[in-house]
Scaffold this motif. Sequence first.
Motif, mmCIF file in Angstrom:
data_model
loop_
_atom_site.group_PDB
_atom_site.id
_atom_site.type_symbol
_atom_site.label_atom_id
_atom_site.label_comp_id
_atom_site.label_asym_id
_atom_site.label_seq_id
_atom_site.Cartn_x
_atom_site.Cartn_y
_atom_site.Cartn_z
ATOM 1 N N ALA A 1 -7.044 5.682 -6.332
ATOM 2 C CA ALA A 1 -6.197 5.251 -5.455
ATOM 3 C C ALA A 1 -6.848 4.703 -4.224
ATOM 4 O O ALA A 1 -6.570 3.651 -3.593
ATOM 5 C CB ALA A 1 -5.292 6.381 -4.991
ATOM 6 N N LEU B 1 1.854 1.805 -3.735
ATOM 7 C CA LEU B 1 0.740 2.265 -4.416
ATOM 8 C C LEU B 1 0.449 3.758 -3.864
ATOM 9 O O LEU B 1 0.338 4.482 -5.067
ATOM 10 C CB LEU B 1 -0.325 1.391 -4.167
ATOM 11 N N SER B 2 0.730 4.038 -2.921
ATOM 12 C CA SER B 2 0.426 5.481 -2.390
ATOM 13 C C SER B 2 1.567 6.295 -3.250
ATOM 14 O O SER B 2 1.079 7.486 -3.623
ATOM 15 C CB SER B 2 0.223 5.465 -1.064
ATOM 16 N N ILE C 1 0.646 6.765 -6.802
ATOM 17 C CA ILE C 1 -0.647 7.709 -7.064
ATOM 18 C C ILE C 1 -0.055 9.025 -6.902
ATOM 19 O O ILE C 1 -0.843 10.072 -7.343
ATOM 20 C CB ILE C 1 -1.770 7.034 -6.312
ATOM 21 N N ILE C 2 0.525 9.223 -5.806
ATOM 22 C CA ILE C 2 0.690 10.783 -5.628
ATOM 23 C C ILE C 2 1.628 11.381 -6.587
ATOM 24 O O ILE C 2 1.428 12.423 -6.903
ATOM 25 C CB ILE C 2 1.669 10.902 -4.190
ATOM 26 N N LEU D 1 -7.995 10.590 -9.744
ATOM 27 C CA LEU D 1 -7.078 9.575 -9.632
ATOM 28 C C LEU D 1 -6.912 9.387 -7.849
ATOM 29 O O LEU D 1 -6.710 8.252 -7.588
ATOM 30 C CB LEU D 1 -5.476 10.260 -9.931
ATOM 31 N N ALA D 2 -7.316 10.228 -7.109
ATOM 32 C CA ALA D 2 -7.408 10.177 -5.573
ATOM 33 C C ALA D 2 -8.592 9.171 -5.139
ATOM 34 O O ALA D 2 -8.233 8.411 -4.562
ATOM 35 C CB ALA D 2 -7.578 11.283 -5.040
ATOM 36 N N THR E 1 0.669 -1.200 -0.103
ATOM 37 C CA THR E 1 0.001 -0.113 0.078
ATOM 38 C C THR E 1 0.853 1.272 0.105
ATOM 39 O O THR E 1 0.462 2.381 -0.460
ATOM 40 C CB THR E 1 -0.855 -0.094 1.176
ATOM 41 N N LEU F 1 -8.107 1.400 -4.687
ATOM 42 C CA LEU F 1 -7.184 0.410 -4.944
ATOM 43 C C LEU F 1 -6.564 0.060 -3.692
ATOM 44 O O LEU F 1 -6.240 -0.939 -3.335
ATOM 45 C CB LEU F 1 -6.176 0.893 -5.872
ATOM 46 N N ILE F 2 -6.160 0.977 -2.764
ATOM 47 C CA ILE F 2 -5.422 0.682 -1.385
ATOM 48 C C ILE F 2 -6.592 0.154 -0.505
ATOM 49 O O ILE F 2 -6.067 -0.740 0.119
ATOM 50 C CB ILE F 2 -5.357 2.083 -0.581
ATOM 51 N N MET G 1 -0.495 12.071 -9.474
ATOM 52 C CA MET G 1 -1.345 13.255 -9.324
ATOM 53 C C MET G 1 -0.684 14.404 -9.480
ATOM 54 O O MET G 1 -1.165 15.427 -9.762
ATOM 55 C CB MET G 1 -1.864 13.050 -7.691
#
Length: 53
Positions: A39, A5-6, A9-10, A35-36, A2, A42-43, A13
């Motif tokens: 995310a 993945l975070s 995604i950041i 996208l947030a 996670t 997905l998380i 963004m």
Amino acid sequence: MTKALSIVIILLMAVQIIKPLGLPGLRRRSDFWKLALGALALISLTVVLSHGS
């Protein structure tokens, strides 16, 4: 998983705010919130799958 993945995604963004990705639904800078939401989904999915058993 996670955390990785975070971070990805950041970064996506940040790129979306600087220069839009041009994908369907992500053509404007203000679409970074999509996208947030993706995310978050997905998380949540990875947490459920890893801690579900």
